[in-house]
Each structure stands twice: as C-alpha cells, then as structure tokens.
Design an enzyme around this catalytic site. Structure first.
Site, PDB file in Angstrom:
ATOM      1  N   HIS A 159      51.511  56.280  92.387  1.00 39.95           N
ATOM      2  CA  HIS A 159      50.691  56.075  91.190  1.00 39.95           C
ATOM      3  C   HIS A 159      51.182  54.884  90.369  1.00 39.95           C
ATOM      4  CE1 HIS A 159      48.108  56.859  87.785  1.00 39.95           C
ATOM      5  NE2 HIS A 159      49.159  56.903  86.989  1.00 39.95           N
TER       6      HIS A 159
ATOM      7  N   HIS B 147      44.801  51.227  84.849  1.00 36.07           N
ATOM      8  CA  HIS B 147      44.416  52.411  85.630  1.00 36.07           C
ATOM      9  C   HIS B 147      43.049  52.295  86.282  1.00 36.07           C
ATOM     10  CE1 HIS B 147      47.980  54.103  83.844  1.00 36.07           C
ATOM     11  NE2 HIS B 147      47.777  55.279  84.424  1.00 36.07           N
TER      12      HIS B 147
ATOM     13  N   ARG C 141      41.774  82.444  79.750  1.00 33.95           N
ATOM     14  CA  ARG C 141      41.256  81.436  78.801  1.00 33.95           C
ATOM     15  C   ARG C 141      42.360  80.695  78.049  1.00 33.95           C
ATOM     16  NH1 ARG C 141      37.735  85.797  77.419  1.00 33.95           N
ATOM     17  NH2 ARG C 141      35.746  85.631  78.481  1.00 33.95           N
TER      18      ARG C 141
ATOM     19  N   ARG D 166      42.744  56.321  72.571  1.00 32.68           N
ATOM     20  CA  ARG D 166      43.453  56.853  73.734  1.00 32.68           C
ATOM     21  C   ARG D 166      43.048  56.148  75.030  1.00 32.68           C
ATOM     22  NH1 ARG D 166      44.903  63.195  74.700  1.00 32.68           N
ATOM     23  NH2 ARG D 166      45.850  62.946  76.732  1.00 32.68           N
TER      24      ARG D 166
ATOM     25  N   ASN E  69      44.591  53.767  79.463  1.00 32.08           N
ATOM     26  CA  ASN E  69      44.069  53.508  80.805  1.00 32.08           C
ATOM     27  C   ASN E  69      44.360  52.079  81.282  1.00 32.08           C
ATOM     28  OD1 ASN E  69      42.999  56.069  81.225  1.00 32.08           O
ATOM     29  ND2 ASN E  69      41.098  55.539  80.165  1.00 32.08           N
TER      30      ASN E  69
ATOM     31  N   LYS F 247      53.024  57.174  73.121  1.00 34.58           N
ATOM     32  CA  LYS F 247      51.983  58.035  73.668  1.00 34.58           C
ATOM     33  C   LYS F 247      51.617  59.134  72.661  1.00 34.58           C
ATOM     34  CE  LYS F 247      49.887  60.158  77.492  1.00 34.58           C
ATOM     35  NZ  LYS F 247      49.844  60.481  78.907  1.00 34.58           N
TER      36      LYS F 247
ATOM     37  N   GLU G  38      54.642  53.023  83.843  1.00 36.50           N
ATOM     38  CA  GLU G  38      53.986  53.529  82.631  1.00 36.50           C
ATOM     39  C   GLU G  38      54.766  53.109  81.378  1.00 36.50           C
ATOM     40  OE1 GLU G  38      51.027  54.937  82.573  1.00 36.50           O
ATOM     41  OE2 GLU G  38      50.724  55.798  84.564  1.00 36.50           O
TER      42      GLU G  38
ATOM     43  N   GLU H  98      40.447  61.755  73.717  1.00 41.19           N
ATOM     44  CA  GLU H  98      40.184  60.544  74.472  1.00 41.19           C
ATOM     45  C   GLU H  98      38.806  59.932  74.242  1.00 41.19           C
ATOM     46  OE1 GLU H  98      40.418  60.745  78.789  1.00 41.19           O
ATOM     47  OE2 GLU H  98      41.940  59.224  78.614  1.00 41.19           O
TER      48      GLU H  98
END
Lengths: 377, 377
Positions: free
Chosen positions: B276, B259, B132, B252, B256, B238, B196, B248
């Site tokens: 990417h 993206h 966990r 946030r 994107n 960021k 990015e 998000e």
C-alpha cells in the site's frame, strides 16, 4: 379506511427527530407517494437512487414511487428481495451491495426502503455499510414500520444464531409515510402493528393509551381521523425517546417493553406462526403482570394492557414451551449484558422503568398453557 | 531501534482525537504492551475482551497482550485470521461474528485489533456491526497502522468488485501504540508505512516534511528519538483533519493525496507485489507532477516528494499497464461521485487542495514504462 376517503393529499405538519446534524423529518399523509420523489431529492440530491422492496409492495407501489423519483431527476434501480424475515440475511445484503455496485451507486446515492420493517432493516444496513454509509430514506408500508421500525435508526440483519445480531445505527434522511399504502395490509398485520402503538402509550403517555382504548375498531379500520393522530403521537414518543438516547444506553431501553419475552416467543416459534406485534402483545401482558408481582405497578395494570390488546385482535397468552426453553431463549437475547437483562416494567400505565434481572428472575415459574394467567386483583 | 534501547517504559503525553463524545486518546510508547490491559479497562470496562490478530503478530505479542488484559480482569478470546488483505473479507468477518457469539460477547465487550491495517479494518468493522456496535481498541503493530490506519475510525472489508466497498465509521475508544512491536517488521514494510508519514508532511506541514528529509535513515532504523516525534506529529495531523471532518466530506479528502492513482496501482497489481505505501509513494509523485502540470504547485515540488520517497527506499515509477486499464481502475475508485473525482493536488509542500477531475483529466496521456518521468524543472 373506507372507499369514500377523499383522494386529495392530506398531510399534517411534519414531525422532526432531533439528533443535531443527523436530524430528520417524518411526513405522514394519505396518498402522497407521488410527492415522495421531490421530498427525497431535497434531503438526498443525487443522479441515482436505489429502491429496495418486496414483490407484493413493489407491484402495488413500486412504479408510482419510481415515477416520482424519476420526475425529481433520479435514475432509479429497483431491487426486489423475497418476502419474509429470512431475507434479513447476509445473502440478501450481499445481493443489494452487488446491485448497487453494478448500478454505479456512489456516496450520494440514496437507498429508499419501500416496505415493512424487514425491508427497512435490510435496506438500512445496506445503506449504513455501502461505502461506509450512503443516504437512507424510509417509505414504510405497514403500521408496524410506521409506528415503530422506521423511526430511530436501528438497522440490522439476522445470523443463524439469532435475530438482529449484526447491524448499525444509521439515521434516515427522511421518513415518508403514506397511509394509503396500508389499505392492502391484511387484518392480522394491521393488528400486529398496533401492538407497538399500545406499547408507546403504555410506557410514556396515559392519555394516549386511554385514547386508544376508546377507538380500537377505528384503528383496525384505518380511519384517517384516528390513525393519523395515533401514528403521529407514536412517532413523537419514539422520536422523543430516540432524541434523548440515540444509541440505546438509557431511556431508549424502555422501548423494549414487552420485547424481552416477545423475542423469546418469536424465537421459540422459529419466527413462523407468531408475528412480531403478536409476540410483543404477549410480552407486554407478561411484563405488566411481572410489574404487578414485583410490586412495581398497581393491580389492574396488566388487565388494561391485556384488554386493549385483545380488542385489537392481538393474542396475549404465552405459547406452550418448557420453561427451560424460555430461559435459554432469554439467555441469548441480544440486550443481555453479562447475563443480566434490563427488563422493562411499568410503574403504571404511561410510565415505565427497567429492573436488572437474570432470566430466572424474569421467569420464576412455569410458563405457558395458561398456567401463567394473571391472578385476579 | 538498537538492542541498547532502554527496556523501561517510555511514554509521551497522550494525544487526543477530539470528536465530542466520541473523542479518544492515542498513546505512543516503547515496550508498553504490559500496560495496555489496564488502559483498555479504563476505556471499555467489561468482563470479556476479544483480540483479533494474525499468526505472526499473535505469536510474538498475543500472549503478552492477553496476560495484560487478564490482569485487568478480562476473560480473553483470541481470534487469529490469516495474513494478507484477502482476509478483509465477508468470510473472515462472519468468522469473527461467530466466535464472538460463541464467546458470549455482549454490547460492552471490546474488540482489540492487534496488528496492521488489515487487522484494524476487519476487526473494526466487526466491532462496528456486532450488536450494532461494540467498543473498539486499536493496538497497531506496523508503522502504516500507527501513522495512518489506526486513526480516524474508517473501517471496512473488500468485496470481489473492489477494496473497502463495505464498512463503517467507527471510532476506537483508545489507540495504543508500542513501537517496540516494530522491531520485527521487515524493512520493506517499514518503508511502506513511512509513505503515509511523508504524505502528512506534504499536505499539511512543510517544517515536518523538511524534518523528515533530514532523517530518512533514522526513520527506517526505528530510532525512537526520531520515530516517536514523527508518529506523534503524523497522528496529530491526522487527528486534526479527522476532528474537523469526521465523515470525510471536506478537508479529510486531503488525506487521499497519492491514493487516487495509488489505489489504481494496487488494483492493477491485483494487490500483490506492490504494498500500500509503495503504491501511495508512486501516487504521490504522480499527483505532485500533476499539481505542477496543472499549474497548482511550483516546479520542483514533485522532485522533493520523489527524492524523499526514494531515500526511504520507496518506489516512485508508475508500473506499466495500458492507460485504458488505469482509466477503468480510476472509474471504480470508491471516492468517485458521478464520475468525477476529487483529486488531491499540492499547492506547495505543506499545503494541499482538491480539484474535481474526470479519470481522463487525471490521466491525460499514456502512463507507465517511465514515459511519465517528471520533466526537469
């Protein structure tokens, strides 16, 4: 619960688990499944909802919950997984993810667990991991899940190497308890669930423990006037502990009372034959005896634990396996931290603490076959 | 970065991602792998540590990191997964869990990701889910991972149905960036990572964007005097965005930018052929053009985005696939919420917002084959 129980909805003031922005309510009532959909819609509004359940529970209560969700505006996909702890598997998890994708589930889609602890753990981890986390709602249908498993946010699946090795802390948005669903629960499962209720009294609240000692038969009979306050107090205790320690680094460890040996008993029985609460009952009596022999608890503490468990039809004798098997089972207990275990001992009924022990210190001598019967005080 | 770069450790004041009790530092330096072990030991003290990496990176930097961890007192297990995004799979995740169990990893054992974004995502989800959640440390070795993937706590694996469908938000305890590890990075991967960096300027900081426009060659050459401040500013942006919106739901989403179409481009290329960052470059130019055609951004905005990307050797033309294929690829984009997408548009260079659009509104006409070339301003 007798057939003369009034059919009208009875509810208590909802509890809250206080975790800041992850706080959530716990609702306890009788025959309240019809109202679940509207409550879920308030916590997790969306156009779709997923219900995860097992065959028997699904047959009995699935349609009622589904209609309630539909009345609240959801399209519903019901996902049925096989009964038994073996379903807490990567395979079933994968099957749930696949169904959710097929259904068009998105980040707002709640996953509703309708069933016992297994369903809650599996569905909860599916909710925790799908798209990195979607809303989760618990509708527990066993005493074990109501008193314990559905509170606290611990979700997990098993691997071949052990239980609950993979999972998350994912808090539900709502826990909706309808004790009407317990009527179909076999006697042995009722007893098993009550082991966690005993545990809450033992580690946290002596007056609550004493109250349980006065009414074991009413608890087993699901008398609402006894069971609802007990579930409520158990949830309060668990919620209090969880609120203080969401990620199990400190006080939350006390909830493992009876579970260290209990997990070993379950493991050595290959998770067949001994139910979780039964193993916890055995583990609590053992841990209470160790509390006495370590000089932590007064004489007679283990006797009271054992007597209450036995009146609840729970076993308290350690099954006969070699000590080496128990030591090895303790060694892979997931709570281990560099081979030492935070073993929970009682200071007295109603108060607990942890002692850092190795498996050999926990089990200093041969166990099983009644050789570990408590010494008379 | 030339061979004459001083070998001495150069470090900047560490950044911090501010997330309350889950806050963590980001350290950026040159040739600092030797010091990583001690820094990790301060954040995640334990007797054991797991390093997850890929063959090439492991060969080059694994031994150095491992020695550094050993000097800091850890027993180390190195787990090598195959190169490529296909390793972000349930199968590799399972293999990591198995190795961790075999190694005796417990709740204190940190998982250290040494590699690019794939390694960070896979190792991060292993760390998020094992018992966990265990401590997680990022040692990114690509520009993409340094500028973007290693910050923010998003970890995930792919399913057959799509990318990043299963994962968690699991914040690292530390991000340790040694830009010395970038020397072995092929030119195309350098460029891909810089996409990015361009994005951060485009959505958040016009002055930063203008600075990038002045030095594309130095960025591609890994000049520390240009690259370190750029990585630092990208991480700051960021970190700022993530701090405001850990899970998000709001600001946030601006990350994107580029993206939405970018993911579709990657998907339709079956994640081969287009990297990417290359897909993001194509997606940013497209999104900037849509920003203009929706009347959100002034004419010339897309032109500047495209020009900078092209000087960084990044593609900006949409690959030729039928519009229906793009629509279908957008439809299963994981950011969808009941069929609408929060599409990120620019208001101008340095400022972005989202518009809720359907796939058809995002792509109102045929794409590909250069037919979507930007109109001259």
């Amino acid at each position: 619960m007798s057939a003369s129980t009034p059919a009208r909805v009875r509810t208590a003031r909802p509890l809250r688990v206080d975790l800041g922005e992850r706080s959530y309510p716990i609702h306890i009532g009788v025959d309240t499944l019809d109202a679940a959909g509207a409550a879920i819609a308030r916590c997790a509004p969306s156009t779709r909802a997923v219900v995860v359940t097992v065959p028997g529970v699904g047959r009995r209560y699935g349609a009622k919950l589904q209609r309630s969700l539909q009345r609240a505006g959801y399209r519903v996909r019901r996902i049925v997984v096989p009964d038994g702890d073996a379903s807490k598997s990567l395979r079933q998890l994968r099957a749930i993810w696949d169904e959710m994708i097929d259904f068009g589930a998105d980040r707002q889609t709640p996953v509703v667990a309708l069933g016992g602890g297994m369903v809650g753990d599996l569905a909860g981890f599916a909710a925790a991991s799908f798209l990195r986390g979607v809303p989760f709602v618990q509708v527990p249908t066993t005493i074990l899940a109501m008193a314990d498993a559905s509170i606290g946010g611990k979700v997990a699946i098993n691997l071949a190497q052990g239980k609950n090795l993979v999972g998350a802390f994912h808090q539900p948005r709502l826990v909706w308890m309808d004790i009407g669903t317990l009527r179909s629960l076999p006697a042995r499962q009722r007893a098993s669930g009550l082991a966690e209720v005993v545990k809450h009294g033992a580690i946290w609240d002596a007056a609550y423990f004493a109250g349980l000692e006065r009414a074991p038969a009413a608890l087993l009979d699901l008398e609402p006037s006894v069971l609802i306050p007990a579930l409520r107090r158990s949830c309060e205790i668990k919620a209090q502990v969880v609120s203080r320690d969401e990620r199990e680094s400190g006080v939350r460890k006390l909830l493992n009372f009876g579970h260290t040996l209990g997990h070993a008993v379950e493991k050595l029985g290959r998770y067949r034959g001994v139910m979780h609460g039964e193993a916890v009952s055995i583990g609590m009596r053992f841990a209470a005896e160790r509390s006495e022999s370590l000089g932590r608890a007064p004489a007679g503490t283990a006797e009271r634990i054992a007597a209450l468990c036995e009146r609840l039809a729970l076993p308290t004798q350690i099954p006969d396996h070699p000590r080496s098997a128990y030591l090895s089972a303790l060694g892979v207990d997931k709570k281990m931290s560099d081979s030492r275990i935070d073993f929970v001992v009682l200071r007295r009924i109603g108060s607990a603490t942890t002692v850092s022990l190795t498996p050999r210190e926990i089990l200093p001598r041969k166990v099983g076959s009644g050789r570990n019967r408590k010494r008379k005080g």
